[in-house]
Design an enzyme around this catalytic site. Structure first.
Site, mmCIF file in Angstrom:
data_model
loop_
_atom_site.group_PDB
_atom_site.id
_atom_site.type_symbol
_atom_site.label_atom_id
_atom_site.label_comp_id
_atom_site.label_asym_id
_atom_site.label_seq_id
_atom_site.Cartn_x
_atom_site.Cartn_y
_atom_site.Cartn_z
ATOM 1 N N THR A 1 7.289 4.929 -13.402
ATOM 2 C CA THR A 1 7.244 5.005 -14.870
ATOM 3 C C THR A 1 8.583 5.078 -15.440
ATOM 4 O OG1 THR A 1 7.166 7.260 -14.745
ATOM 5 C CG2 THR A 1 4.982 6.461 -14.397
ATOM 6 N N GLU B 1 14.403 -6.021 -5.216
ATOM 7 C CA GLU B 1 14.135 -7.208 -6.280
ATOM 8 C C GLU B 1 15.562 -7.728 -6.783
ATOM 9 O OE1 GLU B 1 11.492 -5.700 -9.243
ATOM 10 O OE2 GLU B 1 9.987 -5.180 -7.757
ATOM 11 N N GLY C 1 0.751 -1.381 -0.118
ATOM 12 C CA GLY C 1 -0.112 -0.015 -0.069
ATOM 13 C C GLY C 1 0.668 1.134 -0.070
#
Lengths: 417, 378
Positions: A399, A269, A152
């Protein structure tokens, strides 16, 4: 219902019952062979994987069943959380092992663990660095057993500018009372817990008033409203939070100092997910090409289209080279800053978009049929679906424009505007 | 940039390569700086000859050749470093043609006797600018070569020319000693004033070496492969250089009371150029690695990489002109030097579209044979 009452972490992490793969961890070629052998027997069929992907964001129970079944299977051989430390139920394997695992999974076309991206990657990275001993013991075993978590972070008014988030948390006694709204929360329809960023001090520099909390998705006041994407699927949701009570012991790091842990989450990651994505995309391109060749597809004789394809072949190879270099960097020099993840993200997602766009052009009007025809033909499947979906990849995870900011500002030393 | 230090390494180790790159860069930065390059293209100095003499002295012509041929044995990686650093300074000279010819000849046992002269830089070599295209203009008759071949890359001062000749219905390759009488070179000026095209006129010349039949085809592709690698690394160094220069300019230029490097519209363009450069860098190092390990499809991989890398360089060089604004369009700034170099690099070896077609044929062949052309080491 408080978080503690439902925490599945009291159970031990499920035991590895078949050690045929982990036993080989000191011999990499044998380790790889053991994974391949296991996958030959246990990997779901192409039809099953397609059925699972078709259910994503449409038929939640079906999708969840497939995901849980695959995680359960992987955990019997220790491959669900192979990178976790042994003391928290993982196999403690190195990045070299993870590369082999991802490579074999991609090659076999094994199901991707979409529902566990946060659970398996972001949660351990964050909690191992910032969590209390109690939090680690309470949550990590459950995560390892396949409890889905979501994130969130983004809000309607805080997307690329994440630190401007406004979801309010107010300390009352031993609890935080949370009110606000979150958006773009992937897989949250399935999630049992959420890592939540809240504003606890609105009167300081925006990065300085953020508190990082763990929220039970079943707590009263949590409402999950799926967002239908341009593909027609609803893989992410909005979260509406109304007087949600979160115990203070579920705070990660100190009050108002959540930004540091946020950066850990965002950096967690380690390139391995990008590696697997790129390897899967390579096989996708290659299988498409093999089929075109076998069927003598007309585009192979169209010089312009064929040349466009060859240029994309060159680009996927270069992207794969970049990721290999990043993984090498992460093994030898993990703390040195690098803009490689941003470069890779821009290059890879743009390439995927270009590839599907190219496929839709080849397929012509048939690409626009809402009900795709048979899976064979010049361009099999539904490239328009992949093309529309590819915008998720150029937008999500920061983005591509934010990546270009990172490349130019942090990498190339160009001043902020 | 550490693009040359990855992967299996038969030749020099990473430290040796880094030291080599540094020493080459130091020499070139001092002796082939932008002032000298501008002086050279304005005809005010003889930088090309000076640089050749210096390279000779430093043993640069021996870098990629095996020890047995009088070389330094630094392999293709050492050679790639040299091309990259030459590209970075937009260095003038017949380096791509001479060094690629030497590497090619080293792969033909009949030709090894020419290598010591080449390894010492005693002689420059002209080669076809596009060795992938059928050679035109020279014919072999009674063991002698006659006619004229244009569009050779090199220098009119070259002592040797490695050229395709028509031998009845087939193509042979001949190594010609340029004596200025029976074999003469004349220059064709290029927009890129740092390199030359030449025309070779032959009047009954006995070739110093003649390669025929299947070996001739092999020689053509081997030359194309070495030139392809040279073009890749020259382009990487050159593109990196002009992009860095452009960013430096943008960080110093103020308009509307702001440094123009802070404008997002411009910053994003530069970041995209960086992405293209990184893709090109990896395409180059994969091509090198494929040749080094001798994978069956390495020549096709080089051809494809040359397309990607030369197009990236041309795109970067073009946008660097535009990002400079008015001064980018002047003779005084470096942009045009790199722009012209990029367009020549793009045209070398073979036309890019044709190279893509050739790669497509090789990929189809490999796929039908059950081989993947896309395997990369982990």
């Amino acid at each position: 219902m408080s978080a503690a009452a439902t925490a599945p972490g009291t159970q031990p992490v499920s035991k590895v019952t078949d050690t045929s793969i982990l036993d080989k961890q000191h011999d990499l070629p044998a380790f790889r062979a053991a994974i391949r052998k296991w996958l030959e027997k246990n990997c779901p069929s192409v039809e099953e994987v397609e059925d699972m992907e078709a259910a994503a964001g449409i038929d939640y129970p079906k999708f969840e069943k497939y995901q849980r079944a695959w995680v359960a299977k992987l955990s019997t051989v220790g491959l669900s959380i192979p990178h976790w430390p042994v003391e928290y139920g993982g196999a403690g394997l190195s990045l070299k092992h993870l590369i082999i695992i991802a490579d074999e999974m991609a090659k076999a076309g094994a199901p991707q663990l979409h529902m566990y991206v946060i659970s398996f990657n972001h949660i351990p990275a964050t909690l191992l660095a910032w969590g209390t001993e109690e939090q680690k013991r309470k949550y990590l075993p459950g995560v390892g057993n396949g409890t889905p978590w979501c994130q969130g972070f983004s809000e309607p008014g805080a997307g690329s500018d994440l630190a401007s988030l406004r979801c309010k948390a107010e300390r009352v006694g031993n609890e935080y009372i949370v009110n606000g709204q979150k958006i773009w929360s992937s897989q949250s329809k399935h999630a049992e817990y959420c890592i939540l960023l809240t504003r606890t001090d609105p009167n300081v520099r925006k990065h300085a008033g953020i508190t990082y909390l763990i929220m039970n998705m079943k707590a009263p006041g949590v409402e999950v409203r799926p967002i239908k994407q341009s593909t027609g699927r609803a893989e992410f949701s909005e979260l509406f939070l109304t007087n949600v009570r979160i115990p203070v012991e579920d705070r990660v790091g100190e009050e108002n100092k959540g930004w540091a842990a946020t950066l850990t989450t965002l950096a967690s990651e380690r390139g391995i997910l990008a590696f697997e994505d790129a390897e899967r995309f390579r096989y996708k391109m290659e299988k498409f090409y093999q089929q075109a060749l076998a069927e003598d597809a007309p585009w192979l004789k169209d010089a312009q289209r064929r040349r466009e394809f060859m240029r994309m072949v060159s680009r996927i190879q270069a992207v794969r080279g970049m990721i290999r270099e990043l993984l090498e960097h992460n093994q030898t020099n993990p703390d040195a800053p690098t803009i490689a993840p941003s470069v890779i993200k821009v290059a890879e997602t743009s390439l995927e978009q270009a590839f599907y766009e190219w496929q839709t052009r080849i397929k012509g009007k048939k690409a626009l049929y809402a009900e795709p025809e048979a899976a064979r033909g010049e361009v099999p499947g539904d490239p328009m679906g992949s093309y529309v979906d590819s915008f998720g990849r150029t937008i999500a995870g920061g983005t591509n424009e934010i990546q270009l900011n990172i490349i130019s500002e942090r990498g190339l030393g160009m001043p902020r505007g | 940039m550490d693009d040359l230090t990855m992967g299996p390494n038969a030749g020099p180790n990473a430290d040796e390569l880094a030291a080599l790159a540094e020493s080459m860069a130091d020499v070139l930065a001092a002796e082939c700086d932008r002032r000298k390059v501008h002086g050279f293209i304005d005809g005010k100095n003889d930088l090309e000859a000076q640089l050749w003499a210096r390279a000779k002295e430093l043993g640069w012509f021996a870098v990629g050749l095996p020890d047995s041929a009088g070389g330094m044995g630094l392999g293709l990686r050492g050679l790639a470093v040299l091309h990259r650093e030459l590209g970075r300074q937009a260095a003038p000279g017949a380096f791509i043609s001479t060094l690629s010819a030497a590497q090619t000849l080293a792969e033909f046992s009949d030709a090894v006797k020419f290598l010591p002269r080449l390894a010492e830089g005693q002689v420059a070599v002209c080669v076809p600018a596009t060795p992938t295209e059928p050679g035109k203009g020279l014919t072999l008759s009674g063991g002698k070569v006659s006619g004229g071949a244009s569009e050779l890359l090199g220098t009119p001062g070259a002592g040797l020319a490695l050229v395709a000749v028509q031998d009845g219905g087939s193509t042979a390759w001949a190594l010609i000693e340029v004596d200025g009488k029976a074999a003469k070179l004349s220059e064709r000026k290029l927009w890129d004033l740092t390199r030359h095209f030449c025309t070779l006129e032959c009047n009954g010349v006995t070739p110093a070496l003649l390669v025929k039949g299947a070996d001739a085809a092999r020689l053509g592709r081997t030359l194309a492969t070495h030139m392809g690698l040279a073009v890749c690394f020259d382009s990487i160094g050159a593109a990196d250089s002009i992009l860095n220069q452009t960013m430096d300019y943008m960080k110093g230029r103020t308009q509307f009371d702001k440094i123009i490097a802070s404008f997002q519209a411009l910053k994003h363009r530069v970041a995209r150029l960086k992405v293209e450069l990184e893709l090109a860098r990896h395409a180059s190092s994969q091509a090198l690695q494929a040749v080094e390990t001798g994978t069956p499809d390495c020549q096709a991989i080089v051809a494809l990489s040359k397309v990607t890398v030369s197009e990236a360089f041309a795109a970067i060089a073009g946008d660097c002109v535009q990002l400079h604004g008015g001064v980018g369009h002047t003779w005084e700034f470096d942009c045009h030097i790199f722009l012209k170099r990029s367009r020549l690099n793009e045209a070398l070896v073979g036309q890019n579209d044709k190279e893509l077609d050739w790669m497509a044929e090789r990929m189809a062949e490999a796929t039908r044979a059950g081989r993947s052309i896309l395997e990369l080491p982990l």
